[in-house]
Design a protein around this motif. Structure first.
Motif, PDB file in Angstrom:
ATOM      1  N   ALA A  24       1.870   2.000  -3.525  1.00  0.00           N
ATOM      2  CA  ALA A  24       0.599   2.282  -4.179  1.00  0.00           C
ATOM      3  C   ALA A  24       0.500   3.957  -3.878  1.00  0.00           C
ATOM      4  CB  ALA A  24      -0.476   1.661  -3.790  1.00  0.00           C
ATOM      5  N   LEU A  71       0.805  -1.187   0.032  1.00  0.00           N
ATOM      6  CA  LEU A  71      -0.085  -0.131  -0.069  1.00  0.00           C
ATOM      7  C   LEU A  71       0.880   1.400  -0.026  1.00  0.00           C
ATOM      8  CD1 LEU A  71      -2.963  -1.069   2.496  1.00  0.00           C
ATOM      9  CD2 LEU A  71      -3.120  -0.529  -0.057  1.00  0.00           C
ATOM     10  N   LEU A  81      -5.127   7.897  -0.249  1.00  0.00           N
ATOM     11  CA  LEU A  81      -5.370   7.912  -1.747  1.00  0.00           C
ATOM     12  C   LEU A  81      -6.582   8.653  -2.128  1.00  0.00           C
ATOM     13  CD1 LEU A  81      -4.706   4.018  -2.217  1.00  0.00           C
ATOM     14  CD2 LEU A  81      -3.209   6.092  -3.195  1.00  0.00           C
ATOM     15  N   PHE A  92       0.977   6.525  -6.992  1.00  0.00           N
ATOM     16  CA  PHE A  92      -0.072   7.329  -7.396  1.00  0.00           C
ATOM     17  C   PHE A  92       0.217   8.859  -7.024  1.00  0.00           C
ATOM     18  CE2 PHE A  92      -4.465   9.237  -6.768  1.00  0.00           C
ATOM     19  CZ  PHE A  92      -4.977   9.102  -7.982  1.00  0.00           C
TER      20      PHE A  92
END
Length: 130
Positions: free
Chosen positions: A43, A40, A112, A47
């Motif tokens: 990620a 995570l 996110l 991003f």
């Protein structure tokens, strides 16, 4: 004593007033949980890097314009501040929260979501021309 009175449900001493979470220690994370948090975190970094690099470029891109760049921006400074301050602080805060709190996946999801919101704000700021 009546069964519905507050004295019957009140804790007997000060130590039990903190609740059952204060009595037992927090369990350690397993290897699978650490691997999930590392995935995570990667990620979030990926991003965030995409939002940092591609956000302003997508915001000012124009296919109908002569040089491919949208005309003079009304909120160009706000776009750049959002990109240069907002995105890195959000990434850093998300990564710190992921490893500091027990619910790291929830912190990653919130981070996110905030990065996606920052991307949408950048796109909206880029659409507004003078």
């Amino acid at each position: 004593m009546e069964p519905n009175s507050t004295a019957a449900t009140a804790p007997r001493d000060a130590d039990s007033a903190a609740g059952p979470a204060a009595e037992r220690p927090r369990p350690r994370r397993t290897a699978a949980e650490w691997a999930g948090l590392v995935f995570l975190a990667a990620a979030v970094l990926l991003f965030g890097a995409m939002v940092f690099v591609l956000g302003p470029l997508l915001a000012i891109a124009c296919s109908a314009c002569q040089d491919g760049v949208r005309g003079p921006l009304r909120f160009g400074t706000a776009l750049m501040v959002t990109d240069s301050v907002g995105v890195p602080l959000t990434m850093l805060g998300t990564l710190v929260a992921m490893f500091a709190v027990r619910r790291g996946a929830q912190a990653a999801g919130i981070g996110l979501g905030v990065l996606l919101l920052l991307l949408l704000v950048q796109l909206a700021l880029g659409q507004i021309t003078a």
